[in-house]
Design an enzyme around this catalytic site. Structure first.
Site, PDB file in Angstrom:
ATOM      1  N   LYS A 191       0.864  -1.188   0.000  1.00  0.00           N
ATOM      2  CA  LYS A 191       0.000   0.000   0.000  1.00  0.00           C
ATOM      3  C   LYS A 191       0.900   1.238   0.000  1.00  0.00           C
ATOM      4  CE  LYS A 191      -2.148   2.998   1.819  1.00  0.00           C
ATOM      5  NZ  LYS A 191      -1.997   4.403   1.376  1.00  0.00           N
ATOM      6  N   GLU A 265       8.884   1.289  11.068  1.00  0.00           N
ATOM      7  CA  GLU A 265       9.967   2.256  10.786  1.00  0.00           C
ATOM      8  C   GLU A 265       9.317   3.627  10.839  1.00  0.00           C
ATOM      9  OE1 GLU A 265      13.076   1.354  10.232  1.00  0.00           O
ATOM     10  OE2 GLU A 265      12.846  -0.793   9.913  1.00  0.00           O
ATOM     11  N   CYS A 299      13.336  10.374   7.151  1.00  0.00           N
ATOM     12  CA  CYS A 299      13.000  10.011   8.534  1.00  0.00           C
ATOM     13  C   CYS A 299      14.176  10.216   9.480  1.00  0.00           C
ATOM     14  CB  CYS A 299      12.543   8.567   8.574  1.00  0.00           C
ATOM     15  SG  CYS A 299      13.670   7.473   7.693  1.00  0.00           S
ATOM     16  N   GLU A 400       8.984  16.563  14.712  1.00  0.00           N
ATOM     17  CA  GLU A 400       9.455  16.244  13.371  1.00  0.00           C
ATOM     18  C   GLU A 400       8.804  17.211  12.382  1.00  0.00           C
ATOM     19  OE1 GLU A 400       8.184  12.500  11.545  1.00  0.00           O
ATOM     20  OE2 GLU A 400      10.258  12.212  10.889  1.00  0.00           O
TER      21      GLU A 400
HETATM   22  P1  NAD Z   1       1.889   8.528   7.316  1.00  0.00           P
HETATM   23  O1  NAD Z   1       2.026   7.778   8.596  1.00  0.00           O
HETATM   24  O2  NAD Z   1       0.915   9.637   7.270  1.00  0.00           O
HETATM   25  O3  NAD Z   1       1.514   7.563   6.115  1.00  0.00           O
HETATM   26  C1  NAD Z   1       2.290   6.429   5.822  1.00  0.00           C
HETATM   27  C2  NAD Z   1       1.422   5.398   5.140  1.00  0.00           C
HETATM   28  O4  NAD Z   1       0.436   4.925   6.057  1.00  0.00           O
HETATM   29  C3  NAD Z   1       0.653   5.901   3.920  1.00  0.00           C
HETATM   30  O5  NAD Z   1       0.644   4.863   2.944  1.00  0.00           O
HETATM   31  C4  NAD Z   1      -0.743   6.138   4.480  1.00  0.00           C
HETATM   32  O6  NAD Z   1      -1.766   6.060   3.505  1.00  0.00           O
HETATM   33  C5  NAD Z   1      -0.864   4.995   5.463  1.00  0.00           C
HETATM   34  N1  NAD Z   1      -1.829   5.203   6.551  1.00  0.00           N
HETATM   35  C6  NAD Z   1      -2.339   6.365   7.017  1.00  0.00           C
HETATM   36  N2  NAD Z   1      -3.184   6.120   8.050  1.00  0.00           N
HETATM   37  C7  NAD Z   1      -3.182   4.777   8.238  1.00  0.00           C
HETATM   38  C8  NAD Z   1      -3.821   3.912   9.176  1.00  0.00           C
HETATM   39  N3  NAD Z   1      -4.633   4.364  10.132  1.00  0.00           N
HETATM   40  N4  NAD Z   1      -3.569   2.598   9.096  1.00  0.00           N
HETATM   41  C9  NAD Z   1      -2.730   2.091   8.174  1.00  0.00           C
HETATM   42  N5  NAD Z   1      -2.106   2.857   7.247  1.00  0.00           N
HETATM   43  C10 NAD Z   1      -2.324   4.194   7.293  1.00  0.00           C
HETATM   44  O7  NAD Z   1       3.352   9.048   6.950  1.00  0.00           O
HETATM   45  P2  NAD Z   1       3.770   9.930   5.708  1.00  0.00           P
HETATM   46  O8  NAD Z   1       3.332  11.336   5.957  1.00  0.00           O
HETATM   47  O9  NAD Z   1       3.387   9.276   4.442  1.00  0.00           O
HETATM   48  O10 NAD Z   1       5.367   9.838   5.809  1.00  0.00           O
HETATM   49  C11 NAD Z   1       6.124  10.647   6.629  1.00  0.00           C
HETATM   50  C12 NAD Z   1       6.492   9.917   7.901  1.00  0.00           C
HETATM   51  O11 NAD Z   1       7.158   8.687   7.601  1.00  0.00           O
HETATM   52  C13 NAD Z   1       7.472  10.693   8.731  1.00  0.00           C
HETATM   53  O12 NAD Z   1       7.082  10.652  10.077  1.00  0.00           O
HETATM   54  C14 NAD Z   1       8.788   9.954   8.542  1.00  0.00           C
HETATM   55  O13 NAD Z   1       9.701  10.107   9.588  1.00  0.00           O
HETATM   56  C15 NAD Z   1       8.322   8.563   8.397  1.00  0.00           C
HETATM   57  N6  NAD Z   1       9.335   7.745   7.714  1.00  0.00           N
HETATM   58  C16 NAD Z   1      10.029   6.826   8.436  1.00  0.00           C
HETATM   59  C17 NAD Z   1      11.018   6.070   7.826  1.00  0.00           C
HETATM   60  C18 NAD Z   1      11.811   5.067   8.610  1.00  0.00           C
HETATM   61  O14 NAD Z   1      12.427   4.202   7.979  1.00  0.00           O
HETATM   62  N7  NAD Z   1      11.843   5.120   9.911  1.00  0.00           N
HETATM   63  C19 NAD Z   1      11.278   6.239   6.485  1.00  0.00           C
HETATM   64  C20 NAD Z   1      10.547   7.183   5.771  1.00  0.00           C
HETATM   65  C21 NAD Z   1       9.556   7.930   6.405  1.00  0.00           C
END
Ligand code: NAD
Length: 498
Positions: A191, A265, A299, A400
């Site tokens: 997804k 992650e 991240c 963040e």
């Molecule tokens: P997000 O948590 O908003 O979304 C991530 C994914 O989760 C998307 O595909 C979204 O559609 C899905 N999602 C949203 N709500 C959900 C739910 N209730 N249940 C299941 N899936 C759901 O994050 P984002 O804004 O897309 O990305 C930015 C974040 O990702 C930042 O906090 C960043 O630090 C983190 N990040 C972490 C890593 C790592 O390896 N630690 C790497 C990249 C990004």
């Protein structure tokens, strides 16, 4: 061709005007609801594709397809068969790397100048191909007082995995989830994030050329609703999630119904510590790009830069000049070093933090505003921003931001900086710049984070684990440790005395 125009050489069906579909059980299908949504090029604000919007009904179909594949022909694939698939995929991705990177550039704004870095995706697949043939249990000398009991362990695939990824590196994140699934014999529903689905879909199209049974990899585009349906689904065995800490917490709750295995992650607010004895010629660009790479949408970005007081003023000055010189522009312009923010929503969030920083009393020494000049007016561009004189309790030092914003804080000695660097809910990355080996080792042990980089920042390798401590996550990605997250350990006892 002007920067921003779509290159006809790379126009796949995913960049045409017709709505894109979901990949379920080897077939491209519309969403059950028939709903679609648009995705925008953040350099220009123009719509580049329309995508199918999955919901719980599509999640049911995709999970059923993944389950059928897991118990079907895929289960009969030997390690060397899975290795062959991974090597085929690595070759395919390598052959199509320029296109895949182009798609990420127009979809989420990654500068095309960084395309060379994309070799990492290919390396991850080839590492997993090697690992597929050395998944091993162990024989165990037991002490049970019954004659002739042979005991050994097996590593078994956990089953159907829901892999949910963010938008900040769609190709790399997809590969990081696909590689361990194929290596271990699991199946998956991928997804992608709603802001960046194009390269994952193109990957799905390429994968049709592999010797891979239908349903091993399914792809659902859509919003959090689709992700949530997967994390609650009773027939999903594991969730591999990369995204924000807040969503990670929701997933922990959603996964409790059938106690899914989880790797998470999550977000970060990583410290990057510059000691006075550091080589500033490498520490300045290293720390700057530790924050600004991918427009700060990383991240593990080293956003809290602690600088030892004797070199603080000089460092702030040099970092600010370096940041001002970075070329911000359309992601397709080969001169661009810093591309746009991914979306209008994310732009608002970053601009809000710039206001918060100023109102809390931090001193902007470079950047500090949206760029609206010339051709960048319609895109979501923010100048790389350095805030000096930041205090530990300011929001810009604690939350963040996920944008090109560095907070610089002075410190006085090792004890002082260890306590302050660790005073955060997160624990993803950390950096240290010093010429003193003792300080380097001491800091590497003392920092509570999943990764520590010394005299460098932000390196990745398929053989090195990556993961977070504290609220930055559970488990590791990449390396053999990352593969173990997709396997469960089975203990086998066998009476062999008769
Ligand atoms: P997000 O948590 O908003 O979304 C991530 C994914 O989760 C998307 O595909 C979204 O559609 C899905 N999602 C949203 N709500 C959900 C739910 N209730 N249940 C299941 N899936 C759901 O994050 P984002 O804004 O897309 O990305 C930015 C974040 O990702 C930042 O906090 C960043 O630090 C983190 N990040 C972490 C890593 C790592 O390896 N630690 C790497 C990249 C990004």
């Amino acid at each position: 061709m002007a920067p921003g125009d779509l290159d006809p050489k790379y126009t796949t069906k995913f960049l045409g005007p017709e709505p894109k579909q979901l990949l379920i059980g080897g077939k491209w299908v519309d969403s059950a609801s028939g709903r679609t949504f648009e995705t925008v090029n953040p350099s220009t604000g123009t719509v580049i594709a329309r995508l199918a919007e999955a919901d719980a009904r599509d999640a049911d179909l995709a999970v059923a397809a993944a389950r059928a594949a897991f118990t079907g022909p895929w289960a009969r694939f030997k390690p060397k068969d899975r290795q062959r698939v991974l090597l085929q995929l690595a070759d395919l991705v390598e052959a199509n790397l320029a296109e895949l990177y182009y798609l990420d550039s127009v979809d989420m704004g990654a500068p095309i100048s960084r395309a060379a870095g994309y070799q990492f995706s290919v390396d991850v697949l080839r590492f997993a191909a090697g690992a597929a043939m050395r998944i091993q249990g162990e024989t165990v000398n037991n002490s049970v007082a019954v004659a002739d009991l042979f005991s050994f362990t097996l590593k078994e695939p956990v089953g159907v995995v829901a892999s949910i990824i963010p938008w900040n590196g769609p190709l790399v994140s997809s590969i990081a989830k696909i590689a361990p699934v194929l290596a271990t014999g699991c199946t998956m529903v991928l997804k992608p994030a709603e802001e960046a689905c194009i390269s994952p879909l193109r990957l799905g199209e390429l994968m049709a050329q592999l010797d891979l049974p239908d349903g091993v990899v399914n792809i659902l585009t859509g919003f959090g609703e689709a992700g949530a349906a997967l994390t609650e689904h009773p027939d999903v065995d594991k969730v591999a999630f990369t995204g924000s800490t807040a969503t990670g917490q929701q997933i922990v709750r959603a996964a409790s119904g059938n106690l899914k295995r989880l790797t998470l992650e999550l977000g970060g607010k990583s410290p990057d510590v510059v000691f006075a004895d550091a080589d500033l010629a490498s520490a300045v660009p290293g720390a700057a790009m530790g924050v600004f790479r991918n427009t700060g949408q990383v991240c593990c970005a080293g956003t809290r830069v602690y600088v030892e007081r004797p070199v603080y003023d000089e460092f702030v000055e040099r970092l600010s000049r370096f940041s001002e010189a970075l070329r911000v522009g359309d992601s397709l312009d080969p001169e661009t070093e810093i591309g746009p923010i991914v979306s209008a929503r994310q732009l608002d969030q970053v601009l809000n933090y710039l206001d918060v920083g100023r109102s809390e009393g931090a001193r902007p020494t470079s950047g500090g505003a949206r760029i609206t000049e010339g051709g960048l007016a319609n895109g979501y561009f923010v100048a790389p921003t350095v805030f000096a004189d930041v205090q530990d309790d300011m929001r810009i030092a604690r939350e963040e931001i996920f944008g090109p914003v560095a907070s610089i804080l002075p410190f006085d000695d090792v004890e002082d900086v260890v306590v302050r660097a660790n005073d955060t809910q997160f624990g993803l990355g950390a950096g240290v710049w010093t010429r003193d080996l003792g300080t380097a080792h001491r800091m590497a042990r003392a920092l509570r984070s999943g990764v520590v980089w010394v005299n460098t920042y932000g390196n990745f390798d398929p053989a090195m684990p990556f993961g977070g401590a504290k609220m930055s996550g559970w488990g590791s990605e990449y390396s053999d440790h990352g593969l173990d997250e997709y396997l469960y350990l089975k203990a086998v006892w066998m009476g062999v005395g008769n």
